[in-house]
Design an enzyme around this catalytic site. Structure first.
Site, PDB file in Angstrom:
ATOM      1  CG  ASP A   6      -1.732  -0.596  -3.129  1.00  0.00           C
ATOM      2  OD1 ASP A   6      -1.790  -0.080  -4.231  1.00  0.00           O
ATOM      3  OD2 ASP A   6      -0.658  -0.559  -2.557  1.00  0.00           O
ATOM      4  CG  ASP A  40       7.764   3.086  -3.174  1.00  0.00           C
ATOM      5  OD1 ASP A  40       7.016   4.022  -3.315  1.00  0.00           O
ATOM      6  OD2 ASP A  40       8.705   2.711  -4.248  1.00  0.00           O
TER       7      ASP A  40
HETATM    8  C1  BGC Z   1       3.477   5.832   3.060  1.00  0.00           C
HETATM    9  C2  BGC Z   1       2.961   7.384   3.520  1.00  0.00           C
HETATM   10  C3  BGC Z   1       3.279   8.515   2.515  1.00  0.00           C
HETATM   11  C4  BGC Z   1       3.158   8.113   1.073  1.00  0.00           C
HETATM   12  C5  BGC Z   1       3.477   9.153   0.124  1.00  0.00           C
HETATM   13  C6  BGC Z   1       3.306   5.821   1.467  1.00  0.00           C
HETATM   14  O1  BGC Z   1       4.009   4.623   1.116  1.00  0.00           O
HETATM   15  O2  BGC Z   1       3.034   4.920   3.714  1.00  0.00           O
HETATM   16  O3  BGC Z   1       3.406   7.423   4.536  1.00  0.00           O
HETATM   17  O4  BGC Z   1       2.690   9.565   2.747  1.00  0.00           O
HETATM   18  O5  BGC Z   1       3.691   6.958   0.687  1.00  0.00           O
HETATM   19  O6  BGC Z   1       4.940   9.095  -0.003  1.00  0.00           O
END
Ligand code: BGC
Length: 462
Positions: free
Chosen positions: A175, A401
């Site tokens: 992103d 998320d």
């Molecule tokens: C988070 C990370 C995580 C990743 C995978 C992201 O939204 O900020 O901490 O490792 O998702 O789940």
């Protein structure tokens, strides 16, 4: 699929030794998937066009255990990416249930006899500038910390000759660059944090340093994130994104040769192929593009068409070599289950036609957090379509998320109301309800209720 790309100039890199036992597999260097050459015959030392082709991918035992415990044993043997989302994650595991550091993952990959491992490097200064759920540990100005305490230590591990036979697929900074196109300046969607990251240049420098440093390893394949079609598929965003990626690919010592391809739909929910309508369909004498509120003025209606055009049109126009491929994250874009449309909607209006036929059942394409009704998408597959290096599960299914309410934490994660099911939205989803599931933990942590929905709504079904 046969696509060619110009010979790489990899000056100053360490010599590549091709082990005799692997010499029979050179067909793979053309990027074709030869099942006969799969697994033990894969020449992991030779630089290839598509690192997924013919490769056995690493299965993360941390995720596998969580998936099994969560009732997903049928998918627990699927490869998922290892997220390096903080400095601590390099040695101690990332958010949630992930316990292993990078070296342990690489050792385990060798033990599995894997040919390739997927990592996500995700720790830019001022991370996640248009949202709060994945804000990270580094402040907007901490570019030097990013370089010396994040990328350099990763590189030290990755460049260990013990791992020279593993292809290391690096999905770069989700992103970040797309945010600098859409969420800045005079746009209604602008945020002060994205304006700051555009002005200080630290996203561009960070991405450049990341791919330049890790790309010096002959076995590393860098894929730079391009958002998803609902975001970057708009006329004003499409070529501009490719141009900005090209700028980053020439920053801080990087060159376009450090880029193996692009990553689309990472951790997002956009459908792979909408089969019941096309962007140039006409209803009642009017093009649906512009008439349908779902499509709005976007040029694309699904990830596959977006990704293929990005790789074949926008990227070369920006200056990238021809023939780079895209990894599409299909971990949560299946949209199956009983509510999946079985044919086109009625031709009574553009909205009824599109909304009646679309697989993606989000309230708005800009919704991104723990989406209600989502299912697992295509199982990981190498080279499924022209210009597509893989369908892959980059976001490990079952990981949140973002939290649906404020939860104090020491990971730098904020509370973003796009993860709150009662939220009425903001300019980035045109003030629609968030569509998020309730009772969600902070991002990266295990979210059992979502995992169960993903299993139930998988498409293809399990
Ligand atoms: C988070 C990370 C995580 C990743 C995978 C992201 O939204 O900020 O901490 O490792 O998702 O789940």
């Amino acid at each position: 699929m046969s696509r060619t790309h110009p010979p790489r100039r990899r000056l100053g890199r360490r010599p590549v030794v091709i082990a005799g036992a692997f010499a029979g597999a050179c067909a793979l260097t053309m990027g074709t998937l030869s099942t006969a050459a799969a697994d033990e015959d894969v020449d992991t030392l030779a630089r290839v066009d598509n690192p997924y082709a013919g490769a056995q991918l690493y299965v993360n035992p941390d995720w596998s255990a969580a998936a099994t415990a969560g009732g997903g044993e049928v998918i627990a043997d699927q490869p998922t990416a290892v997220w390096l989302d903080s400095r601590a994650a390099i040695t101690g595991g990332s958010a949630g249930s992930n316990t292993m550091g990078l070296r342990e993952h690489l050792d385990e990959a060798l033990a599995q006899g894997a040919d390739a491992i997927q990592i996500v490097t995700y720790n830019l200064p001022g991370r996640d500038c248009a949202a709060l759920a994945s804000n990270g540990e580094l402040g907007p100005e901490e570019i030097d910390v990013y370089k010396t305490e994040f990328i350099d230590p990763i590189n030290e591990i990755v460049s260990d000759p013990a791992y020279a036979e593993l292809r290391i697929i690096n999905i770069v900074e989700i992103d970040s660059l797309p945010n600098l196109i859409t969420n800045v300046g005079g746009r209604e969607t602008a945020t002060p944090a994205c304006d700051e990251m555009l002005a200080n240049g630290n996203y561009v420098k960070g991405v450049g340093y990341n791919i330049a440093t890790l790309g010096d390893n002959e076995n590393v394949y860098n894929y730079i994130d391009i958002g998803h079609h609902g975001w970057i598929g708009w006329e004003d965003n499409f070529q501009a994104s490719a141009d900005l990626l090209f700028e980053a690919a020439n920053a801080e010592g990087a060159t376009p040769e450090d880029v193996a391809g692009f990553a689309a739909n990472t951790a997002n929910y956009s459908a792979l192929k909408e089969e019941n309508f096309a962007v140039d369909d006409v209803i009642g004498g009017q093009p649906i593009r512009g008439e349908s509120s779902w499509i709005d003025w976007n040029n694309y209606v699904d990830e596959l068409s977006f990704a293929q055009d990005f790789a074949s049109v926008a990227a070369p126009a920006a200056g990238f070599p021809e023939g780079l491929g895209v990894v599409i994250d299909t971990s949560r874009n299946g949209w199956g289950g009983p509510d999946r449309p079985t044919g086109p909607g009625p031709q009574t209006s553009a909205d009824e036609y599109v909304d009646g036929g679309r697989y993606d059942r989000r309230i708005h394409l800009g919704n991104w957090c723990n989406q209600e009704g989502a299912g697992l998408g295509e199982r990981p597959t190498a080279a499924p379509e022209p210009y597509i290096d893989a369908y892959s599960w980059i976001k490990p299914p079952g990981e949140s998320d973002g939290s649906s309410e404020e939860i104090p934490n020491d990971e730098g994660k904020g509370f973003d109301r796009m993860c709150d099911p009662t939220y009425e939205g903001n300019p980035r989803n045109q003030y629609n309800p968030s569509g998020a599931l309730g009772d969600a933990p902070i991002s990266g942590h295990w979210f059992q209720a979502q995992f169960e929905e993903l299993l139930a709504n998988a498409h293809p079904p399990l």
